[in-house]
Motif scaffolding. Sequence first.
Motif, short mmCIF file in Angstrom:
data_model
loop_
_atom_site.label_atom_id
_atom_site.label_comp_id
_atom_site.label_asym_id
_atom_site.label_seq_id
_atom_site.Cartn_x
_atom_site.Cartn_y
_atom_site.Cartn_z
N SER A 1 -0.23 -1.40 4.92
CA SER A 1 -0.65 0.01 4.99
C SER A 1 -1.69 0.27 3.89
O SER A 1 -1.54 1.20 3.10
CB SER A 1 0.55 0.94 4.83
OG SER A 1 1.24 0.64 3.62
N THR A 2 -2.71 -0.56 3.89
CA THR A 2 -3.67 -0.55 2.79
C THR A 2 -4.87 0.36 3.02
O THR A 2 -5.76 0.44 2.16
CB THR A 2 -4.18 -1.98 2.55
OG1 THR A 2 -4.60 -2.53 3.80
CG2 THR A 2 -3.10 -2.86 1.96
N GLY A 3 -4.94 1.04 4.17
CA GLY A 3 -6.07 1.93 4.44
C GLY A 3 -7.33 1.17 4.78
O GLY A 3 -7.30 -0.02 5.10
N MET B 1 -14.75 9.50 4.11
CA MET B 1 -13.33 9.82 3.98
C MET B 1 -12.46 8.82 4.74
O MET B 1 -11.32 8.57 4.37
CB MET B 1 -13.06 11.24 4.48
CG MET B 1 -13.75 12.31 3.68
SD MET B 1 -13.33 13.96 4.28
CE MET B 1 -14.51 14.95 3.35
N ILE B 2 -13.00 8.29 5.84
CA ILE B 2 -12.23 7.32 6.63
C ILE B 2 -13.15 6.18 7.06
O ILE B 2 -14.36 6.23 6.86
CB ILE B 2 -11.58 7.97 7.88
CG1 ILE B 2 -12.65 8.56 8.80
CG2 ILE B 2 -10.56 9.01 7.49
CD1 ILE B 2 -12.12 8.97 10.15
N GLY C 1 0.81 -1.21 0.00
CA GLY C 1 0.00 0.00 0.00
C GLY C 1 0.84 1.25 0.00
O GLY C 1 1.59 1.51 0.96
N ALA C 2 0.74 2.06 -1.05
CA ALA C 2 1.56 3.26 -1.19
C ALA C 2 0.73 4.52 -0.97
O ALA C 2 0.67 5.41 -1.81
CB ALA C 2 2.23 3.29 -2.56
N GLY C 3 0.07 4.56 0.19
CA GLY C 3 -0.58 5.79 0.63
C GLY C 3 0.35 6.53 1.58
O GLY C 3 1.56 6.27 1.62
N ALA C 4 -0.20 7.44 2.37
CA ALA C 4 0.62 8.24 3.28
C ALA C 4 1.44 7.37 4.22
O ALA C 4 2.66 7.56 4.38
CB ALA C 4 -0.27 9.19 4.08
N GLU D 1 -4.72 3.74 8.55
CA GLU D 1 -6.16 3.56 8.75
C GLU D 1 -6.60 2.11 8.85
O GLU D 1 -7.72 1.83 9.28
CB GLU D 1 -6.90 4.25 7.59
CG GLU D 1 -8.39 4.40 7.79
CD GLU D 1 -9.09 4.98 6.57
OE1 GLU D 1 -10.31 4.80 6.45
OE2 GLU D 1 -8.40 5.59 5.72
N VAL D 2 -5.75 1.18 8.46
CA VAL D 2 -6.13 -0.23 8.53
C VAL D 2 -6.35 -0.69 9.97
O VAL D 2 -7.04 -1.67 10.22
CB VAL D 2 -5.04 -1.10 7.83
CG1 VAL D 2 -3.78 -1.21 8.68
CG2 VAL D 2 -5.60 -2.47 7.47
N MET D 3 -5.81 0.06 10.92
CA MET D 3 -6.00 -0.26 12.34
C MET D 3 -7.26 0.40 12.89
O MET D 3 -7.78 1.36 12.33
CB MET D 3 -4.78 0.20 13.15
CG MET D 3 -3.50 -0.54 12.81
SD MET D 3 -2.10 -0.01 13.82
CE MET D 3 -1.69 1.54 13.02
#
Length: 418
Positions: free
Chosen positions: A167-169, A359-360, A15-18, A388-390
């Motif tokens: 880190s996949t959101g 958004m989340i 996952g290439a987000g923040a 956000e995956v957590m």
Amino acid sequence: MQSIPETSFDVIIVGAGAAGLIAAITAARRGKKVLLLEKLSKIASKLKATGGGRCNLTNTLGNEDFMARFGREGRFMTPALHIFDHKALITFFAEIGVESHAPDGYRVFPISHSSMSIITALEEEIIRLNITLITSARVEKLEYEENNIVGVSTALQTYYSPNVIISTGGLGYPQLGAEGDGFTIASDAGHTITELYPAMMPLRTQETWGANCRADTIPKVEIRINLSKAKHIHAHGDLIFTQNGIRGPVVLDIAREITPLIEKYGSVPLLINMTKGLNEEQLRHHIKKEIDKKPEQSILTHMMTLLPETLCRALCTLANADPDKGFNKLDGSIRDRLIKLLAWTPLTVIGHDGFNMAMITRGGISLKEIRPETMESKICKGLYFCGEVMNLDGPCGGYNLQWSFSSGYLAGHLNTTP
């Protein structure tokens, strides 16, 4: 075709987000050989849309106040914020060429007020650090032996590493790639996924009168949930009426509390103060002063010193008050009803547009199964999580993005707790 030089790495980030980007950069800066996998054709799609494209990176709150805004789970962030708080984040971006500022003294933006300046700087740092980036690569499963990570598999290739960072959101904004992949991967590895709800989104109301009040943003509004077990929940900020409900910063903040209640109760009653916190007694005093100054004017004119005309007319209709009459010429019960409506206007939330407009995500991988000192799984050695995956979400105002960066920075250290 992307050439794949090899399949073995010190760490693989999914996952290439923040969160994933900063985890990759942190690991590479510590001398690790890094593979960054992104299922979309481009990195940071959700980051690009953050803050309407302006990218509210963080805010200037101290760590204690910052964590408090996340509720009872907020203390989980202590180690991550200790080593990478908002000051460290601002410094990090300055070092890679992005200066930032807080024009209102609270919310921090890149000076460009463009998320592209953030994304470009992160891309350039990935290239500088020789991080291997593969896009259009969806990770389908973790590879592990007993309780130790050994790699990940996509549809085309298996990549090997003793460390994997997820880190996949969440599920918010599926059009930007959010499909809950990380939840499936973590669940397959034995992790618990809490109930998932859309958060930070507009809400639909049972009442329709707000559709006539869409022209104006109402500042400094307070919203409270009018349920016995949720009376302590409230939010402050600007409010905007829509064709079928409400939106605006105050709604985004409280939506995360409301969506689980809608599922439980079917509807959620709200009380809304749109008069900058004035209570009934203060409102009576305010209107009396206006009458003393201009006794010949209508109640509508006096109310318009507090609220826009369309909203004043809507409240008069709800109170059965003639807006063109003087306040003292209204029946006493109508005056009382109007004052009560000015102090606390009732609205009933009956729905929302689901994850398409969220958004989340509220919910995620259980924090009980993650070590806050390292972001490593307590179940599977070498497996880390960030962002956000957590099961941790906060209000709008840079909170969730700061958490993504802080948790990604900590995960990127690849520290293992015995």
